[in-house]
Write a protein that holds these residues in place. Structure first.
Motif, PDB file in Angstrom:
ATOM      1  N   GLY A  59       0.820  -1.207   0.000  1.00  0.00           N
ATOM      2  CA  GLY A  59       0.000   0.000   0.000  1.00  0.00           C
ATOM      3  C   GLY A  59       0.851   1.253   0.000  1.00  0.00           C
ATOM      4  O   GLY A  59       0.519   2.250  -0.657  1.00  0.00           O
ATOM      5  N   TYR A  60       1.963   1.212   0.741  1.00  0.00           N
ATOM      6  CA  TYR A  60       2.877   2.359   0.788  1.00  0.00           C
ATOM      7  C   TYR A  60       3.485   2.621  -0.591  1.00  0.00           C
ATOM      8  O   TYR A  60       3.575   3.771  -1.032  1.00  0.00           O
ATOM      9  N   ALA A  61       3.879   1.537  -1.284  1.00  0.00           N
ATOM     10  CA  ALA A  61       4.451   1.676  -2.619  1.00  0.00           C
ATOM     11  C   ALA A  61       3.433   2.265  -3.588  1.00  0.00           C
ATOM     12  O   ALA A  61       3.743   3.162  -4.387  1.00  0.00           O
ATOM     13  N   TYR A  62       2.196   1.769  -3.509  1.00  0.00           N
ATOM     14  CA  TYR A  62       1.151   2.257  -4.414  1.00  0.00           C
ATOM     15  C   TYR A  62       0.901   3.749  -4.196  1.00  0.00           C
ATOM     16  O   TYR A  62       0.811   4.529  -5.160  1.00  0.00           O
ATOM     17  N   ALA A  63       0.786   4.168  -2.929  1.00  0.00           N
ATOM     18  CA  ALA A  63       0.538   5.581  -2.624  1.00  0.00           C
ATOM     19  C   ALA A  63       1.676   6.456  -3.131  1.00  0.00           C
ATOM     20  O   ALA A  63       1.452   7.537  -3.702  1.00  0.00           O
ATOM     21  N   SER A  64       2.914   6.013  -2.940  1.00  0.00           N
ATOM     22  CA  SER A  64       4.077   6.802  -3.356  1.00  0.00           C
ATOM     23  C   SER A  64       4.142   6.955  -4.869  1.00  0.00           C
ATOM     24  O   SER A  64       4.365   8.048  -5.396  1.00  0.00           O
ATOM     25  N   ILE A  65       3.933   5.851  -5.610  1.00  0.00           N
ATOM     26  CA  ILE A  65       3.994   5.914  -7.070  1.00  0.00           C
ATOM     27  C   ILE A  65       2.829   6.732  -7.617  1.00  0.00           C
ATOM     28  O   ILE A  65       2.971   7.475  -8.599  1.00  0.00           O
TER      29      ILE A  65
END
Length: 293
Positions: free
Chosen positions: A257-263
């Motif tokens: 989820g953190y990766a998705y939000a950042s990208i």
């Protein structure tokens, strides 16, 4: 009776040239190229992911034959002080024209090529080929695994990052650190367990974050970033998160989820810059509740 049974396939199958399957002599090479040809062409080749799934030894030996027979091309290049690797594989042997296109792609981005698969060193020019220092495969793989796994861009899957194979690899990294400290007379002879623990946490986080980022390649990269730009973008992003110790604050089960939000935020900035969406006067980025997704 024994025999070869062939069934008609209309979905979920890969087409592989008979030349590769019949000319390769090591079953590990045949298995590796068959595995890679079953993946989508947007997949980013990652040695770390391959090590985690099949083991370092089999992959190292498989790549050795694939390179010798021109089915695999490795290009090493520099981006400032960073050493990066560009991998390409095909079930039809590469010729000079194919590799020249790869070299041109890197040159256009103003990167300095420092090494290439031995079969194609002549394409870099006599001066580079003569100055290219030979190095053992063991050293190359170690550096790639420990210091350049981000640059390698191994498109890991989260479910394989916790595999027994990876745990074995991490234990080998601990052994390397331990041996180095024992040989250094100016340092302690006792391994700093706290330092190793920090290294393991950072390494696990790095693999999982790269894996998660690459999972969203097809959703965000097309029309925004080229393949090489994506690799550089994710490498920089992950390195920054390692440096600021983000792995101490993001739970393992929330990395995706953190990766998705950042990208998603990075893509939003690119879209505003390119005029694809209306610029927000407040400068606010789209909110995504990654802690609950």
């Amino acid at each position: 009776m024994n025999g070869i049974i062939k069934r008609r396939k209309t979905s979920d199958y890969a087409q592989i040239h008979n030349g590769a399957l019949q000319q390769l002599e090591d079953i590990r090479s045949i298995g590796l190229i068959a595995h890679l040809m079953s993946l989508p062409d947007t997949w980013v080749i990652s040695k770390m992911q391959l090590y985690s799934k099949f083991g370092r030894g089999p992959i190292t030996n498989a790549i050795k034959e694939l390179e010798a027979k021109k089915y695999w091309v490795t290009i090493q290049y520099r981006d400032g002080k960073k050493t990066l690797y560009y991998y390409n594989v095909s079930d039809v042997a590469f010729d000079d024209s194919h590799v020249l296109n790869m070299i041109e792609e890197i040159n256009q981005r103003k990167f300095k090529i420092t090494a290439i698969t031995e079969s194609f060193t002549h394409l870099l020019g006599v001066s580079i080929a003569e100055n290219q220092q030979p190095k053992s495969k063991e050293k190359e793989e170690c550096t790639s695994c420990k210091d350049s796994c981000v640059a390698d861009f191994e498109q890991c899957k989260i479910n394989c990052s916790n595999s027994n194979v990876e745990n074995t690899q991490l234990l080998k990294e601990i052994e390397l650190i331990t041996n180095k400290e024992k040989q250094n007379k100016d340092k302690r002879n006792i391994v700093n367990l706290q330092g190793i623990d920090k290294f393991l946490n950072a390494n696990k986080f790095k693999i999982a974050l790269i894996s998660a980022c690459n999972e969203f390649y097809t959703e965000f990269a097309p029309s925004r970033w080229s393949k090489q730009s994506w690799l550089t973008l994710i490498e920089t992003f992950v390195n920054e998160k390692i440096e600021d110790c983000t792995y101490d604050r993001v739970p393992a089960n929330k990395i995706r989820g953190y990766a998705y939000a950042s990208i998603k935020n990075m893509a939003h900035k690119v879209d505003m810059k390119n005029g694809n969406i209306e610029f927000s006067s407040s400068g606010e980025l789209p909110y995504y509740d990654w802690l609950n997704n």
